[in-house]
Design a protein around this motif. Structure first.
Motif, PDB file in Angstrom:
ATOM      1  N   PRO A  79       0.830  -1.215   0.000  1.00 47.41           N
ATOM      2  CA  PRO A  79       0.000   0.000   0.000  1.00 47.41           C
ATOM      3  C   PRO A  79       0.860   1.258   0.000  1.00 47.41           C
ATOM      4  CG  PRO A  79      -0.793  -1.557   1.650  1.00 47.41           C
ATOM      5  CD  PRO A  79       0.495  -2.111   1.110  1.00 47.41           C
ATOM      6  N   THR A  80       0.391   2.285  -0.702  1.00 49.02           N
ATOM      7  CA  THR A  80       1.127   3.552  -0.757  1.00 49.02           C
ATOM      8  C   THR A  80       0.466   4.617   0.123  1.00 49.02           C
ATOM      9  OG1 THR A  80      -0.027   3.676  -2.873  1.00 49.02           O
ATOM     10  CG2 THR A  80       2.366   3.524  -2.960  1.00 49.02           C
ATOM     11  N   ALA A  81      -0.826   4.471   0.391  1.00 46.21           N
ATOM     12  CA  ALA A  81      -1.534   5.494   1.165  1.00 46.21           C
ATOM     13  C   ALA A  81      -2.616   4.828   2.013  1.00 46.21           C
ATOM     14  CB  ALA A  81      -2.165   6.514   0.229  1.00 46.21           C
ATOM     15  N   PHE A  82      -3.113   5.574   2.979  1.00 51.11           N
ATOM     16  CA  PHE A  82      -4.242   5.076   3.781  1.00 51.11           C
ATOM     17  C   PHE A  82      -5.282   6.189   3.888  1.00 51.11           C
ATOM     18  CE2 PHE A  82      -1.275   7.043   6.681  1.00 51.11           C
ATOM     19  CZ  PHE A  82      -2.080   7.799   7.516  1.00 51.11           C
ATOM     20  N   TYR A  83      -6.498   5.803   4.186  1.00 50.27           N
ATOM     21  CA  TYR A  83      -7.613   6.750   4.226  1.00 50.27           C
ATOM     22  C   TYR A  83      -8.473   6.451   5.452  1.00 50.27           C
ATOM     23  CZ  TYR A  83      -6.036   7.176  -0.542  1.00 50.27           C
ATOM     24  OH  TYR A  83      -5.237   7.358  -1.639  1.00 50.27           O
ATOM     25  N   GLY A 118      -6.751  11.458   3.887  1.00 55.08           N
ATOM     26  CA  GLY A 118      -5.793  10.471   3.387  1.00 55.08           C
ATOM     27  C   GLY A 118      -4.360  10.967   3.518  1.00 55.08           C
ATOM     28  N   ALA A 174      -5.778   0.775   4.279  1.00 54.54           N
ATOM     29  CA  ALA A 174      -4.768   0.952   3.229  1.00 54.54           C
ATOM     30  C   ALA A 174      -4.888  -0.246   2.303  1.00 54.54           C
ATOM     31  CB  ALA A 174      -3.375   0.993   3.834  1.00 54.54           C
ATOM     32  N   HIS A 212      -1.516  -2.873  -4.079  1.00 55.29           N
ATOM     33  CA  HIS A 212      -1.685  -2.817  -5.544  1.00 55.29           C
ATOM     34  C   HIS A 212      -1.280  -4.186  -6.094  1.00 55.29           C
ATOM     35  CE1 HIS A 212      -1.287   1.719  -5.362  1.00 55.29           C
ATOM     36  NE2 HIS A 212      -0.695   1.350  -4.241  1.00 55.29           N
ATOM     37  N   ASP A 241      -4.861   1.427  -5.101  1.00 51.37           N
ATOM     38  CA  ASP A 241      -5.203   2.467  -4.135  1.00 51.37           C
ATOM     39  C   ASP A 241      -6.494   3.174  -4.590  1.00 51.37           C
ATOM     40  OD1 ASP A 241      -3.813   4.386  -1.901  1.00 51.37           O
ATOM     41  OD2 ASP A 241      -5.074   5.490  -3.322  1.00 51.37           O
ATOM     42  N   LEU A 262      -7.600   6.179  -4.308  1.00 51.54           N
ATOM     43  CA  LEU A 262      -7.581   7.648  -4.380  1.00 51.54           C
ATOM     44  C   LEU A 262      -8.585   8.199  -5.384  1.00 51.54           C
ATOM     45  CD1 LEU A 262      -6.072  10.336  -3.603  1.00 51.54           C
ATOM     46  CD2 LEU A 262      -4.650   9.934  -5.612  1.00 51.54           C
ATOM     47  N   ARG A 273      -0.802   4.645  -8.822  1.00 49.12           N
ATOM     48  CA  ARG A 273       0.070   4.403  -7.665  1.00 49.12           C
ATOM     49  C   ARG A 273       0.955   5.627  -7.403  1.00 49.12           C
ATOM     50  NH1 ARG A 273       5.018   2.269  -7.212  1.00 49.12           N
ATOM     51  NH2 ARG A 273       4.995   1.560  -9.360  1.00 49.12           N
ATOM     52  N   SER A 287      -0.992   8.251  -5.732  1.00 51.52           N
ATOM     53  CA  SER A 287      -1.321   7.972  -4.325  1.00 51.52           C
ATOM     54  C   SER A 287      -0.130   8.211  -3.392  1.00 51.52           C
ATOM     55  CB  SER A 287      -1.853   6.546  -4.177  1.00 51.52           C
ATOM     56  OG  SER A 287      -0.829   5.614  -4.466  1.00 51.52           O
TER      57      SER A 287
END
Ligand SMILES: Cc1cc2nc3c(=O)[nH]c(=O)nc-3n(C[C@H](O)[C@H](O)[C@H](O)COP(=O)(O)OP(=O)(O)OC[C@H]3O[C@@H](n4cnc5c(N)ncnc54)[C@H](O)[C@@H]3O)c2cc1C
Length: 398
Positions: free
Chosen positions: A177-181, A219, A263, A266, A287, A289, A341, A344
């Motif tokens: 994962p590159t990001a979390f929300y 995020g 998160a 990919h 992700d 986003l 990706r 994100s």
């Protein structure tokens, strides 16, 4: 013996079941949840997904749940609030129905098409003969373990699919994962509309939805996850503070539901093998986003159902049809998968070229509306950013 058993009854599973049942196949759908029920996901449906709902005759039911059309798009990159009105195409707009509503409608459509749906049924194992998957073993709530057999077992069970845990499903393009929300639901924000705030390493989104509620999303890239999750409420509010008007509006309010977050990794998985297929997040995940997962699940459901029909009706060897399904699925994501990706990572949103483009759009009502339309209709803004009119807008802003 069924033609198909589908594990998972949400965005990917129920439409696949509906489409197969409509073609006359016997379909069993199993989900450990009961419906209506929520899941960890926000719920913007962009034009490709709304279009699918319309095509399947389900859009009126979704709109009747009273989720507002999302025509006005506002976005802030640290410069000014850029606003555009997404022109509805054939009367269709983006919508963001709660998953409790959307998934309930999808399950009902599968049942009405003739699929058998068993809720509160946990699938625990796959039955195999040699390398071939031939059925499932599982348990209804409070009941005895049962087995069911099918020509094909379809895994629509999300990001940790049983099929991938049981048989060899090659994975490619895989990234952590590159990001979390994190998000929650707020009352009395209906004047805010659909609003994006993009800053270096910070993202805020407001999404009007059912019951007069607004989903507010905060995020950040993964490197902040540990610190953020140690005090979700404080860090959520600190992130929302990049949007002062939103932050003021929620200052004295309480969210009506707990904060929830996730998160997402990919990956592509090869979506078929002997006796099994994957659809939705189980086969391809990115992700969230840009709000594409629901639309992708719908499109893939249609591609997979068509491939299975071609194979089962002997118009094409099943394996060839499923290989085509994989090719079509991947072709739709070509390029976009990597760009999503990169986006994100939440970097470069205040680069001079982006700010210049925005300034150019602000002074041109028609182009600002086209920009809003791109956000509504496409999940791939890069197509838009490389388009002729964007270059013109940027040239005129210099
Ligand atoms: C924080 C977040 C925000 C998002 N926001 C958006 C957005 O705004 N717009 C958008 O388009 N997409 C969004 N997405 C992506 C979207 O949620 C997914 O792409 C979509 O839900 C995929 O649907 P699916 O049917 O493949 O899987 P899921 O929705 O995960 O459904 C899987 C189902 O399988 C069932 N299941 C699992 N294992 C078993 C088992 N062993 N036995 C029985 N049943 C089982 C589960 O109970 C579940 O009902 C977001 C995702 C996240 C995490």
């Amino acid at each position: 013996m069924y033609d198909a058993i589908i594990i998972g009854a949400r965005c990917a599973g129920s439409p696949t079941a509906m489409l197969l049942a409509q073609k006359g196949y016997s379909v069993l759908v199993l989900d450990r949840d009961s419906f209506p029920s929520d899941t960890v996901s926000t719920h913007i449906i962009k034009y490709p997904g709304v279009n699918q709902l319309e095509k399947w005759g389900l859009l009126d039911d979704v709109v009747a749940t009273d989720c507002p059309p999302l025509r006005q798009v506002r976005s802030h990159n640290g410069d000014f609030l850029l606003s555009g009105t997404a022109p509805p195409k054939d009367g269709i707009s983006m919508i963001a129905p709660r998953r409790t509503e959307l998934d309930r409608i999808l399950v009902k459509a599968a049942v009405e098409a003739g699929a058998e749906v068993r809720e509160e049924f946990v699938v625990r194992n796959l039955l195999t003969e040699g390398e071939r998957v031939v059925g499932i073993e599982g348990q209804p709530k409070g009941g005895e373990s049962v087995t069911e057999r099918a020509r094909l077992v379809i895994s629509a069970d999300g990001k940790n699919p049983l099929v991938a845990r049981t048989v060899d499903t090659p994975t490619y393009g895989e990234h952590a994962p590159t990001a979390f929300y994190y998000y929650s639901y707020w009352p009395d924000l209906s004047n805010m509309g659909l609003e994006f705030h993009w800053r270096h390493h910070q993202f805020v989104l407001s999404i009007p939805t059912n019951d007069g509620l607004t989903c507010l999303v905060a995020g950040r890239p993964m490197e902040y996850y540990r610190e953020f999750s140690s005090d979700v409420k404080r860090n959520y509010h600190e992130t929302i503070a990049i949007a002062p008007e939103l932050a003021d509006s929620i200052g004295k309010l309480h969210p009506v539901e707990p904060y929830r977050g996730m998160a997402v990794p990919h990956y592509f998985r090869r979506p078929y093998g002997p006796g099994w297929a994957l659809v939705g997040d189980s086969g391809l995940c990115m992700d969230p986003l840009k709000g594409h997962g629901i639309s992708d699940a719908f499109c893939d459901a249609e591609l997979l159902a068509a491939a299975i029909d071609a194979g089962f009706s002997d118009r094409q060897p099943l394996e060839d049809a499923l290989a085509e399904y994989e090719r079509d699925r991947n072709a739709r994501k070509a390029g976009y998968y990597d760009r999503n990706r990169e986006a994100s990572l939440m970097e470069g949103w205040d680069e001079p070229t982006i700010l210049q483009l925005r300034a150019g759009l602000r002074d041109d009502r028609a182009e600002a509306d086209r920009w809003a339309g791109t956000i509504a209709f496409s999940v791939d803004y890069d197509e838009f950013y490389s388009s002729r009119f964007v270059k013109d807008a940027m040239a005129s802003a210099v």
